[in-house]
Design an enzyme around this catalytic site. Structure first.
Site, mmCIF file in Angstrom:
data_model
loop_
_atom_site.group_PDB
_atom_site.id
_atom_site.type_symbol
_atom_site.label_atom_id
_atom_site.label_comp_id
_atom_site.label_asym_id
_atom_site.label_seq_id
_atom_site.Cartn_x
_atom_site.Cartn_y
_atom_site.Cartn_z
ATOM 1 N N GLU A 267 -4.275 -6.243 -3.091
ATOM 2 C CA GLU A 267 -2.828 -6.026 -3.034
ATOM 3 C C GLU A 267 -2.330 -6.920 -1.908
ATOM 4 O O GLU A 267 -2.541 -6.630 -0.730
ATOM 5 C CB GLU A 267 -2.487 -4.563 -2.747
ATOM 6 C CG GLU A 267 -0.987 -4.320 -2.705
ATOM 7 C CD GLU A 267 -0.608 -2.939 -2.193
ATOM 8 O OE1 GLU A 267 0.604 -2.629 -2.212
ATOM 9 O OE2 GLU A 267 -1.496 -2.186 -1.765
ATOM 10 N N CYS A 302 5.188 -2.905 2.405
ATOM 11 C CA CYS A 302 4.963 -4.081 1.560
ATOM 12 C C CYS A 302 5.993 -4.182 0.437
ATOM 13 O O CYS A 302 6.112 -5.228 -0.197
ATOM 14 C CB CYS A 302 3.550 -4.091 0.996
ATOM 15 S SG CYS A 302 3.137 -2.651 0.025
#
Length: 341
Positions: A267, A302
């Protein structure tokens, strides 16, 4: 339970015992080289603890511990219902120790204690519990084959998983990795960020208390260029999982290729725009959502809404609403329950 006050949290911070050693084979231990680093709180700049600075020798020791635990079958071949019960106990223990874990998150990472207590710890426990509940509900398959052939699809643990997690949601990001890996019978070597290792170190002991066998979960604090690199290059790590920057994610893929071509799950990067059109049914709600998207967790997310794209016909009306909504996000001491940034 009575809510704790600012003074209560300050007193608990003074009384808190902080463990900074690595966790290998079910026990806390110093790094092989005896090296430590200062764990510095962003709250006030004070040194919270001396934390083990692990390197390649520690990675070798932890991976060997994880491999031996996996091959023993104590966890990897444990009956699914029993593994499920342990995972749920693990989640329960996170919740039972929520105040201590939340305090570690706040002191170590700087997030508001109210968020650590209401978002991070419950989210971590839910991740473990969800994966645990799924253990006895995910089945193998019989493939559609001719009558004289048999094709079976089985789901088996890969072996040793190395998990490298970031500093912005230390406990929750760790549990997003641990939940699926442990539930499927793997052993894990977890490397928390050097900026926020304390909750992962504490959680390792809770895993043992829950019934996870020694060696199944190991925690190696340290730097990415030392112990992180050693895990990524390790020939006996079967899978590498990572959340962090795109630059580091690219490097981890290189390391995987340079070693045993281990499976890599990444990720990497993030940050997305919020988009508001003129036909939005509630502009005030949209403005509040836009403010929250960039202010929550100090914007250290994020998926933070770091850009705001607004249809030109409503710009003059909408932007003052965003400014007004942001006034509700006021920085303060993160140990104060009233602080939201």
């Amino acid at each position: 339970m009575t809510a704790l006050t600012f003074a209560d949290w300050q007193q608990r911070a003074r009384d808190l015992h902080i463990e900074g050693r690595a966790f290998i084979q079910g026990e806390y231990s110093a790094s092989a080289a005896g090296a430590d680093f200062d764990c510095i709180s962003p709250v006030d700049g004070r040194v919270l603890a001396q934390v083990a600075s692990c390197d390649e020798a520690d990675a070798d020791r932890a991976v060997l511990s994880a491999r031996m635990a996996f091959e023993s079958g104590a966890w990897s071949r444990l009956a699914p219902a029993k593994r499920k019960a342990v995972m749920i106990r693990f989640a329960d223990l996170l919740e039972a120790n929520a105040q201590e874990l939340a305090l570690l998150e706040t002191l170590d990472m700087g997030k508001p204690i109210s968020d650590a207590l209401a978002v991070d710890v419950p989210g971590a426990a839910r991740a473990l519990r969800w994966s645990g509940e799924a253990i006895d509900k995910i089945y193998d398959e019989v493939a559609a084959t001719p009558h004289d052939q048999l094709g079976l699809v089985t789901r088996e643990p890969v072996g040793v998983v190395a998990a490298i997690v970031p500093w912005n949601f230390p406990l929750m990001m760790a549990c997003w990795k641990l939940g699926p890996a442990l539930a499927t019978g793997n052993s894990v070597v977890l490397k928390p960020s050097e900026k926020s290792p304390l909750s992962a170190i504490r959680m390792a002991q809770l895993a043992i208390e829950a019934g996870i066998p020694p060696g199944v979960l190991n925690v190696l604090p340290g730097y990415g260029h030392t112990v992180g690199k050693a895990l990524a290059l390790h020939m006996d790590v079967d899978t590498l999982v990572f959340t962090g920057s795109t630059r580091v994610a690219k490097q981890l893929m290189i390391y995987a290729g340079e070693s045993n071509m281990k499976r890599v799950w990444l990720e990497a990067g993030g940050k997305s725009p919020n988009i508001v059109f003129a036909d939005a049914p509630d502009l005030k709600a949209a403005a509040e959502a836009a403010a929250s998207a960039i202010a929550f967790n100090q914007g250290e997310v994020c998926t933070a809404g770091s850009r705001l794209l607004v249809e030109s016909s409503i710009k003059a009306r909408f932007l003052p609403m965003v400014v007004e909504a942001l006034k509700g996000w006021k920085p303060g001491n993160p140990l104060d329950p009233a602080t939201n940034v």
